[in-house]
Write a protein that holds these residues in place. Structure first.
Motif, mmCIF file in Angstrom:
data_model
loop_
_atom_site.group_PDB
_atom_site.id
_atom_site.type_symbol
_atom_site.label_atom_id
_atom_site.label_comp_id
_atom_site.label_asym_id
_atom_site.label_seq_id
_atom_site.Cartn_x
_atom_site.Cartn_y
_atom_site.Cartn_z
ATOM 1 N N VAL A 29 5.785 0.195 -1.707
ATOM 2 C CA VAL A 29 6.009 -1.143 -2.263
ATOM 3 C C VAL A 29 7.370 -1.118 -2.937
ATOM 4 O O VAL A 29 7.754 -0.109 -3.532
ATOM 5 C CB VAL A 29 4.895 -1.494 -3.279
ATOM 6 C CG1 VAL A 29 5.278 -2.697 -4.130
ATOM 7 C CG2 VAL A 29 3.590 -1.773 -2.547
ATOM 8 N N LYS A 39 4.854 -2.456 2.209
ATOM 9 C CA LYS A 39 3.539 -3.112 2.276
ATOM 10 C C LYS A 39 3.480 -4.314 1.339
ATOM 11 O O LYS A 39 2.634 -5.191 1.484
ATOM 12 C CB LYS A 39 2.442 -2.120 1.878
ATOM 13 C CG LYS A 39 2.360 -0.910 2.779
ATOM 14 C CD LYS A 39 1.614 -1.188 4.061
ATOM 15 C CE LYS A 39 0.116 -1.198 3.849
ATOM 16 N NZ LYS A 39 -0.628 -1.403 5.092
ATOM 17 N N GLY A 40 4.363 -4.317 0.319
ATOM 18 C CA GLY A 40 4.383 -5.420 -0.637
ATOM 19 C C GLY A 40 5.698 -5.442 -1.387
ATOM 20 O O GLY A 40 6.444 -4.458 -1.404
ATOM 21 N N CYS A 92 -2.165 -6.210 -0.383
ATOM 22 C CA CYS A 92 -1.219 -5.454 0.446
ATOM 23 C C CYS A 92 -1.886 -4.431 1.363
ATOM 24 O O CYS A 92 -1.234 -3.882 2.257
ATOM 25 C CB CYS A 92 -0.210 -4.731 -0.448
ATOM 26 S SG CYS A 92 0.738 -5.805 -1.550
ATOM 27 N N CYS A 139 -2.815 -1.355 0.737
ATOM 28 C CA CYS A 139 -2.213 -0.022 0.609
ATOM 29 C C CYS A 139 -3.276 1.062 0.754
ATOM 30 O O CYS A 139 -4.455 0.825 0.484
ATOM 31 C CB CYS A 139 -1.512 0.113 -0.751
ATOM 32 S SG CYS A 139 -0.039 -0.926 -0.902
#
Length: 507
Positions: free
Chosen positions: A2, A44-45, A186, A188
């Motif tokens: 991230v 992912k974010g 997200c 994760c």
């Protein structure tokens, strides 16, 4: 992974720390990072930090609105939330009254951001603007009496925003909110752990260095020690560590560092005993900044002389850590202070490239890596220690006699703190030799000796600190031991000043 985009917020490091505490790797990048670079990273974010600006100001930091169309979830915090709203067509206005401090908000459990968060929860507000009207497609999912739009979401586009700071300790369920964003939004995996980082880092260093020679300026502190051991694990005897003992270390510290690096790890270790050289340079100097400059300059000279004996090396190791990188300025972020290891190494030391194996880690992560690498806990959890050493814990001029007095007093202090089981719970603690002498009586005789000041603080970030409320019984025992066991000390004081207005160190 991230990424945190920094818009000048004071808590940018803290956001990254909280994300990593959730076992997700995270890096802070400037808000000027291009969309192409973000696509290349493929995080992912994305988290937008807070910041001091107003989004509608002409020179306000901004970003390409195309970031919201990358299909990557975004969480905007404070200014980041306002910027998202502003760029997507909502209305941000100046608040009639600035909202600052602990605030109770009501959250919606239907929001992924607030799953398992108490309906009425406490958060930390710090903003002068507010969201008057959310952008199209956004729903309000949290509010307070004075902030009707405290959090927003657009689940279709995976865009979220909060007007408060979930990353600070004053928001008790803030980490839970960040965890929800990372895992529920997200998706994760949570596989960022120190053991895998250490293993991967050693393998990468081995591949990068190959059969070339490496030089490390070893201070004996946590950062340089962990960096040196990491390189040692990768290339062994190709590494030479130069340890400059300037005679300003804590009691027995030089010997402890030498023992660890000569007996436990396979490195070429050079200890330069330059105590008298530093004492001569410091003779009669009282001004703190002048002491710092003299020590930094002399360290460079000693290191340079020793490096020349080794000859050309391909790589120079530095123990730079992530806060150093961030505080030295990212993109257009404000420079808090420029960091350089070992007092700033000279340009003419003969090496081709710098290696900074810890530059993406925070201090607590460095300690975890140290343990993974097999460094003894005693070294890994060593108290923070300034580069100029005891010279700036001695008020006034520095002499070998004063250093011996302070070393003994500080040793007793640290020993008693450890015996009381408080060594891990206090942020920092140390003794100071003041330049004050006072009348006392010992063995029915008059004395005129030094006053030792004891300092202990609790802190999470070292930017602010409160004095530690040590038990009176413990302070009494420490005082009694120092006065009885250390010559030329007849009075002990305890520093009960916070930061601000004081600093943690005395000089």
């Amino acid at each position: 992974m991230v990424i945190v985009l920094d818009f000048g917020g004071q808590y940018n490091q803290l956001i990254a720390r909280r994300v990593r505490e959730c076992n997700v790797y995270c890096e802070v990048l400037p808000y000027t990072t291009s969309l192409d670079r973000i696509r290349e990273i493929a995080p992912k974010g994305i988290i937008f930090t807070g910041g001091p600006a107003s989004v509608y100001a002409p020179d306000a930091p901004s970003i390409d609105p195309g970031i919201f169309s990358l299909g990557i979830p975004v969480l905007g915090i404070c200014y980041g939330c306002q910027l998202m709203t502003y760029l997507l067509g909502g209305t941000v206005s100046k608040a009639p009254v600035r909202e600052y401090g602990r605030t109770e908000i009501t959250v919606s459990d239907s929001s992924n951001l607030f799953k398992e968060v108490t309906t009425n929860t406490i958060c930390w507000m710090s903003h002068t603007d507010y969201i008057e009207k959310p952008a199209a497609g956004f729903t309000v999912v949290a509010s307070s009496d004075s902030c009707p739009i405290a959090a927003i979401e657009n689940t279709e586009r995976n865009l979220y925003g909060v007007q408060f700071h979930p990353e600070v300790v004053h928001t008790p369920e803030g980490t839970k909110m960040l965890h929800n964003f990372l895992y529920r939004v997200c998706n994760c995996n949570g596989d960022w752990v120190m053991s895998s980082f250490a293993e991967e880092a050693v393998a990468n260093l081995k591949a990068k260095i190959g059969d070339k020679k490496v030089l490390c300026a070893l201070s004996g502190g946590v950062d340089s020690s962990v960096a040196a051991v990491m390189i040692s694990k990768a290339v062994g005897k190709q590494l030479t560590c130069i340890f400059v003992d300037h005679g300003l270390l804590r009691k027995n510290e030089g010997d402890e560092v030498e023992e660890i690096f000569t007996k436990q790890f396979d490195v070429n270790f050079v200890r330069v005993n330059a105590q008298q050289r530093f004492y001569d340079k410091l003779a009669g100097v009282c001004e703190p900044e002048q002491k710092r400059k003299i020590i930094g300059e002399e360290f460079i000279r000693v290191f340079e002389e020793e490096a020349k004996k080794i000859g050309t090396v391909d790589f120079l190791v530095q123990g730079t850590i992530y806060p150093d990188v961030i505080e030295s300025g990212l993109g257009k972020s404000a420079v808090i202070k420029s960091h350089h290891n070992v007092g700033g190494l000279p340009d003419y030391v003969d090496f081709k490239e710098i290696i900074e194996p810890l530059r993406n880690l925070f201090k607590d992560e460095v300690r975890k890596v140290g343990l993974e690498l097999g460094i003894p806990e005693k070294l890994v959890f060593r108290q923070p220690f300034p580069g100029p050493g005891l010279a700036i814990r001695i008020i006034g001029d520095v002499t070998p006699e004063k250093i011996a007095i302070l070393q003994d007093a500080d040793y007793i202090y640290r020993e008693e703190i450890a015996k009381a089981g408080l060594d891990r719970s206090i942020g920092q603690y140390f003794a100071v030799l003041t330049n004050l002498r006072s009348v006392g009586v010992m063995g029915d005789e008059r004395t005129y000796d030094y006053t030792i000041a004891l300092r202990a603080v609790t802190t999470t970030d070292f930017m602010t600190a409160e004095f530690a409320e040590l038990p009176w019984e413990l302070l009494g025992r420490i005082s009694n031991r120092i006065v009885n066991e250390v010559k030329h000390v007849n009075r002990i004081c305890y520093d009960i000043t916070g930061k601000p207005p004081a600093t943690i160190e005395w000089e």
